[in-house]
Motif scaffolding. Structure first.
Motif, PDB file in Angstrom:
ATOM      1  N   ARG A 341       0.837  -1.208   0.000  1.00  0.00           N
ATOM      2  CA  ARG A 341       0.000   0.000   0.000  1.00  0.00           C
ATOM      3  C   ARG A 341       0.882   1.273   0.000  1.00  0.00           C
ATOM      4  O   ARG A 341       1.887   1.332   0.721  1.00  0.00           O
ATOM      5  CB  ARG A 341      -0.926   0.014   1.212  1.00  0.00           C
ATOM      6  CG  ARG A 341      -2.058  -1.010   1.109  1.00  0.00           C
ATOM      7  CD  ARG A 341      -2.935  -0.911   2.330  1.00  0.00           C
ATOM      8  NE  ARG A 341      -4.037  -1.855   2.279  1.00  0.00           N
ATOM      9  CZ  ARG A 341      -4.976  -1.992   3.218  1.00  0.00           C
ATOM     10  NH1 ARG A 341      -4.883  -1.224   4.273  1.00  0.00           N
ATOM     11  NH2 ARG A 341      -5.945  -2.873   3.076  1.00  0.00           N
ATOM     12  N   GLU A 342       0.439   2.174  -0.741  1.00  0.00           N
ATOM     13  CA  GLU A 342       1.089   3.496  -0.796  1.00  0.00           C
ATOM     14  C   GLU A 342       0.159   4.511  -0.142  1.00  0.00           C
ATOM     15  O   GLU A 342      -1.009   4.601  -0.492  1.00  0.00           O
ATOM     16  CB  GLU A 342       1.356   3.893  -2.252  1.00  0.00           C
ATOM     17  CG  GLU A 342       2.339   2.990  -2.944  1.00  0.00           C
ATOM     18  CD  GLU A 342       3.732   3.172  -2.408  1.00  0.00           C
ATOM     19  OE1 GLU A 342       4.028   4.214  -1.784  1.00  0.00           O
ATOM     20  OE2 GLU A 342       4.557   2.217  -2.562  1.00  0.00           O
ATOM     21  N   VAL A 343       0.719   5.169   0.822  1.00  0.00           N
ATOM     22  CA  VAL A 343      -0.091   6.191   1.496  1.00  0.00           C
ATOM     23  C   VAL A 343       0.392   7.566   1.062  1.00  0.00           C
ATOM     24  O   VAL A 343       1.603   7.777   0.879  1.00  0.00           O
ATOM     25  CB  VAL A 343      -0.029   6.006   3.017  1.00  0.00           C
ATOM     26  CG1 VAL A 343      -0.718   4.713   3.394  1.00  0.00           C
ATOM     27  CG2 VAL A 343       1.404   6.003   3.521  1.00  0.00           C
ATOM     28  N   SER A 344      -0.453   8.383   0.862  1.00  0.00           N
ATOM     29  CA  SER A 344      -0.073   9.713   0.368  1.00  0.00           C
ATOM     30  C   SER A 344       0.093  10.728   1.490  1.00  0.00           C
ATOM     31  O   SER A 344       0.838  11.684   1.375  1.00  0.00           O
ATOM     32  CB  SER A 344      -1.126  10.227  -0.630  1.00  0.00           C
ATOM     33  OG  SER A 344      -2.381  10.295   0.009  1.00  0.00           O
ATOM     34  N   THR A 345      -0.575  10.554   2.523  1.00  0.00           N
ATOM     35  CA  THR A 345      -0.502  11.568   3.574  1.00  0.00           C
ATOM     36  C   THR A 345       0.342  11.082   4.727  1.00  0.00           C
ATOM     37  O   THR A 345       0.580   9.870   4.904  1.00  0.00           O
ATOM     38  CB  THR A 345      -1.914  11.902   4.098  1.00  0.00           C
ATOM     39  OG1 THR A 345      -2.439  10.691   4.663  1.00  0.00           O
ATOM     40  CG2 THR A 345      -2.825  12.382   2.984  1.00  0.00           C
ATOM     41  N   GLU A 346       0.809  12.037   5.512  1.00  0.00           N
ATOM     42  CA  GLU A 346       1.645  11.706   6.684  1.00  0.00           C
ATOM     43  C   GLU A 346       0.850  10.897   7.703  1.00  0.00           C
ATOM     44  O   GLU A 346       1.379   9.990   8.351  1.00  0.00           O
ATOM     45  CB  GLU A 346       2.128  13.010   7.315  1.00  0.00           C
ATOM     46  CG  GLU A 346       3.139  12.823   8.440  1.00  0.00           C
ATOM     47  CD  GLU A 346       4.438  12.221   7.941  1.00  0.00           C
ATOM     48  OE1 GLU A 346       5.122  11.535   8.749  1.00  0.00           O
ATOM     49  OE2 GLU A 346       4.781  12.385   6.764  1.00  0.00           O
ATOM     50  N   ARG A 347      -0.438  11.307   7.786  1.00  0.00           N
ATOM     51  CA  ARG A 347      -1.268  10.570   8.741  1.00  0.00           C
ATOM     52  C   ARG A 347      -1.378   9.106   8.346  1.00  0.00           C
ATOM     53  O   ARG A 347      -1.310   8.220   9.211  1.00  0.00           O
ATOM     54  CB  ARG A 347      -2.653  11.200   8.789  1.00  0.00           C
ATOM     55  CG  ARG A 347      -3.541  10.580   9.862  1.00  0.00           C
ATOM     56  CD  ARG A 347      -4.877  11.219   9.877  1.00  0.00           C
ATOM     57  NE  ARG A 347      -4.722  12.625  10.181  1.00  0.00           N
ATOM     58  CZ  ARG A 347      -5.729  13.489  10.131  1.00  0.00           C
ATOM     59  NH1 ARG A 347      -6.927  13.088   9.758  1.00  0.00           N
ATOM     60  NH2 ARG A 347      -5.537  14.771  10.410  1.00  0.00           N
ATOM     61  N   GLU A 348      -1.553   8.877   7.099  1.00  0.00           N
ATOM     62  CA  GLU A 348      -1.678   7.488   6.634  1.00  0.00           C
ATOM     63  C   GLU A 348      -0.356   6.750   6.834  1.00  0.00           C
ATOM     64  O   GLU A 348      -0.341   5.571   7.185  1.00  0.00           O
ATOM     65  CB  GLU A 348      -2.087   7.469   5.169  1.00  0.00           C
ATOM     66  CG  GLU A 348      -3.522   7.898   4.953  1.00  0.00           C
ATOM     67  CD  GLU A 348      -3.897   7.909   3.497  1.00  0.00           C
ATOM     68  OE1 GLU A 348      -2.982   7.743   2.657  1.00  0.00           O
ATOM     69  OE2 GLU A 348      -5.094   8.039   3.192  1.00  0.00           O
ATOM     70  N   LEU A 352       0.156   3.765   9.062  1.00  0.00           N
ATOM     71  CA  LEU A 352       0.735   2.556   8.513  1.00  0.00           C
ATOM     72  C   LEU A 352       1.894   2.072   9.383  1.00  0.00           C
ATOM     73  O   LEU A 352       2.040   0.863   9.647  1.00  0.00           O
ATOM     74  CB  LEU A 352       1.195   2.828   7.082  1.00  0.00           C
ATOM     75  CG  LEU A 352       1.774   1.631   6.319  1.00  0.00           C
ATOM     76  CD1 LEU A 352       0.763   0.495   6.235  1.00  0.00           C
ATOM     77  CD2 LEU A 352       2.220   2.065   4.946  1.00  0.00           C
ATOM     78  N   GLU A 353       2.704   3.060   9.867  1.00  0.00           N
ATOM     79  CA  GLU A 353       3.806   2.676  10.742  1.00  0.00           C
ATOM     80  C   GLU A 353       3.293   2.068  12.065  1.00  0.00           C
ATOM     81  O   GLU A 353       3.859   1.121  12.598  1.00  0.00           O
ATOM     82  CB  GLU A 353       4.700   3.896  11.015  1.00  0.00           C
ATOM     83  CG  GLU A 353       5.508   4.343   9.800  1.00  0.00           C
ATOM     84  CD  GLU A 353       6.299   5.603  10.069  1.00  0.00           C
ATOM     85  OE1 GLU A 353       6.156   6.115  11.221  1.00  0.00           O
ATOM     86  OE2 GLU A 353       7.065   6.032   9.196  1.00  0.00           O
ATOM     87  N   GLU A 354       2.222   2.714  12.539  1.00  0.00           N
ATOM     88  CA  GLU A 354       1.636   2.165  13.762  1.00  0.00           C
ATOM     89  C   GLU A 354       1.113   0.728  13.533  1.00  0.00           C
ATOM     90  O   GLU A 354       1.288  -0.163  14.376  1.00  0.00           O
ATOM     91  CB  GLU A 354       0.504   3.051  14.257  1.00  0.00           C
ATOM     92  CG  GLU A 354       0.992   4.386  14.798  1.00  0.00           C
ATOM     93  CD  GLU A 354      -0.167   5.279  15.182  1.00  0.00           C
ATOM     94  OE1 GLU A 354      -1.320   4.814  14.990  1.00  0.00           O
ATOM     95  OE2 GLU A 354       0.071   6.377  15.707  1.00  0.00           O
ATOM     96  N   GLU A 355       0.507   0.532  12.400  1.00  0.00           N
ATOM     97  CA  GLU A 355       0.011  -0.809  12.062  1.00  0.00           C
ATOM     98  C   GLU A 355       1.177  -1.795  11.939  1.00  0.00           C
ATOM     99  O   GLU A 355       1.096  -2.936  12.391  1.00  0.00           O
ATOM    100  CB  GLU A 355      -0.778  -0.764  10.747  1.00  0.00           C
ATOM    101  CG  GLU A 355      -2.159  -0.154  10.884  1.00  0.00           C
ATOM    102  CD  GLU A 355      -3.085  -1.032  11.676  1.00  0.00           C
ATOM    103  OE1 GLU A 355      -2.909  -2.291  11.667  1.00  0.00           O
ATOM    104  OE2 GLU A 355      -3.988  -0.504  12.348  1.00  0.00           O
ATOM    105  N   LYS A 356       2.263  -1.283  11.307  1.00  0.00           N
ATOM    106  CA  LYS A 356       3.438  -2.151  11.173  1.00  0.00           C
ATOM    107  C   LYS A 356       4.018  -2.503  12.541  1.00  0.00           C
ATOM    108  O   LYS A 356       4.428  -3.653  12.780  1.00  0.00           O
ATOM    109  CB  LYS A 356       4.503  -1.467  10.316  1.00  0.00           C
ATOM    110  CG  LYS A 356       4.194  -1.457   8.827  1.00  0.00           C
ATOM    111  CD  LYS A 356       5.342  -0.809   8.059  1.00  0.00           C
ATOM    112  CE  LYS A 356       5.077  -0.844   6.555  1.00  0.00           C
ATOM    113  NZ  LYS A 356       6.196  -0.248   5.776  1.00  0.00           N
TER     114      LYS A 356
END
Length: 485
Positions: A341-348, A352-356
């Protein structure tokens, strides 16, 4: 009709025995009560319950006389019946009697008159004994001279001047003594120096001695010889002695019959006790077999339950492994998907980092769980092996316990049998029977050895049971640990 006695009639008193005995006698003559069997054997119709029903004539006659005139533990009716049987044997079956064996002591050829009175104990008299210094002790000389007639002692009676004497020779008071006294008298008759010659030659007897068998005229005579005979003996006829001997013999027979009856009753009681002990032992053996079967079934049931439990644990462990592997695959799939997945925003990206990070933590937890699961699998296998080994040891102890139990039962049976034999030996033998006493002592020693062996087996069984309980406790703890895992 072979019944022992008529139960329909009422009992009779002791005073009515002689009157009542006529009725069973008539029934015996009529054949209502059978005495003689089809094979010629004789039996007592009034003792049908006894084991012995095959008598000789003399034995059956003695049995009838003994019960009829003897024991107080017999009822008056039984005594009357047996008196009737004795009369029936005397009158109707006398031809069945065995010939009387010849006496070992032969009576004199010339039988005396039965009414003739003799001094008893048997006594011989020697008269006209002249004092001779060469003879020394005259009494001892006479005992030696007439020793072939076997006198037991001699009594001397001298006149006032001690020149002339009479002697009394005492013989045994049985038939041997009677025979000796008769022969003693006949020896003097053969030499012409009997009582008759003494009476004829008493005024001038010369130097010969005279001798005879003492009778009633000697017993009643005046003087020291007559006084001695009256003081030490009595007058009896041969018929009196025969009658006394017959009474003594009948009394002995009655006592022997009573003693035999008591022995038979004691033996019957011992047989009953022996049968009761045998029945009790049979029941104990049946109970032991039943307990053995129940123990075997329970052991098989416990083994089956243990196998099912282990199988269930292994199946659950396999299921958990499969579920863990499936979750790991899903997490790997999620990681790959998140990486794509590619996230475009910092929040995403942060999200995503939190999910990782969460996935990493989950992966770490899963890895730790996998390690723990592997350790648990190893513990399960180890517990299974230990349980298997403990089962084998427990089974060996159970088999050993069964063998000891069989040996214990066998020893108990041998001890009981020895006790029964010991009781029989005590009733069969008297205190004066050395062989029986020795056998009883040997059986007592063997009984003591068996008891010591039994105590040793009981101690061994106690130790085995203790070890078995300890093994069962350890097995239960292992099962709890296995269930908790």
């Amino acid at each position: 009709m072979g019944s022992s006695s008529s139960d329909e009639e009422s009992d009779i008193s002791d005073s009515e025995i002689n009157e009542y005995k006529d009725k069973p006698y008539e029934l015996l003559k009529a054949g209502t009560y059978k005495v003689k069997g089809p094979n010629g054997s004789l039996r007592c119709p009034f003792c049908a319950g006894k084991k012995k029903q095959d008598y000789l004539y003399n034995h059956l006659y003695q049995h009838a006389i003994g019960v009829g005139k003897g024991s107080a533990n017999r009822s008056a009716k039984q005594r009357a019946n047996h008196l009737a049987l004795a009369i029936f044997l005397e009158t109707e079956l006398a031809n069945e009697a065995e010939p009387i064996p010849q006496s070992t002591v032969a009576l004199p050829v010339a039988k005396p008159e039965k009414s003739e009175l003799y001094c008893w104990p048997w006594v011989g008299i020697v008269a006209n004994i002249i004092d001779d210094p060469e003879n020394g002790d005259v009494g001892g000389y006479l005992l030696k001279k007439f020793s072939k007639y076997k006198p037991t002692k001699v009594e001397m009676f001298w006149d006032d001047l001690h020149h002339n004497a009479q002697a009394v020779l005492v013989f045994d008071n049985d038939w041997n003594g009677f025979k000796s006294a008769i022969e003693f008298e006949k020896s003097f008759e053969a030499d012409g120096r009997s009582k008759k010659e003494w009476d004829n030659q008493r005024p001038s007897p010369g130097s010969n001695i005279f001798g005879w068998f003492a009778r009633d005229d000697d017993y009643k005579s005046e003087g020291p010889v007559g006084d001695f005979l009256r003081r030490t003996g009595e007058l009896k006829t041969i018929a009196d002695l025969v009658q006394e001997a017959k009474k003594d013999r009948n009394k002995i027979v009655v006592n022997l019959v009573n003693e035999i009856d008591m022995k038979n009753e004691n033996l019957d009681q011992l047989q009953i006790k022996y049968n009761e002990k045998t029945l009790s032992l049979s029941r104990m053996l049946e109970e032991k077999d039943e307990l053995h079967r129940a123990f075997y079934e329970e052991t098989r049931k416990l083994q089956r339950i243990a196998r099912e439990h282990i199988k269930r644990i292994l199946d659950e462990q396999e299921k958990l492994n499969l579920e863990l592997e499936s979750k790991k695959k899903r997490l790997d799939s999620w990681n790959k998907e998140l990486n794509k997945r590619e996230v475009s925003t910092e929040r995403e990206r942060q999200k995503l980092e939190e999910e990782k990070a969460k996935n990493d933590m989950r992966n770490s937890s899963l890895r730790l769980a996998s390690v723990e699961q592997k350790k648990a699998d190893e513990n399960v296998l180890r517990l299974v092996e230990e349980q298997k080994r403990e089962k084998e040891e427990a089974l060996k102890k159970v088999l050993e316990l069964e063998r000891n139990l069989d040996e214990k039962q066998k020893l108990e049976m041998e001890i009981t049998e020895l006790k029964g034999k010991l009781e029989v030996m005590k009733h069969l033998g008297g205190d004066d029977d050395a062989a029986v006493q020795q056998k009883i002592n040997e059986m007592k020693e063997l009984l003591l050895e068996k008891k010591e062996d039994l105590e040793g087996l009981e101690d061994l069984n106690t130790q085995l049971l203790s070890k078995e309980r300890q093994s069962n406790d350890e097995l239960q703890e292992a099962r709890k640990e296995l269930i908790e895992v």
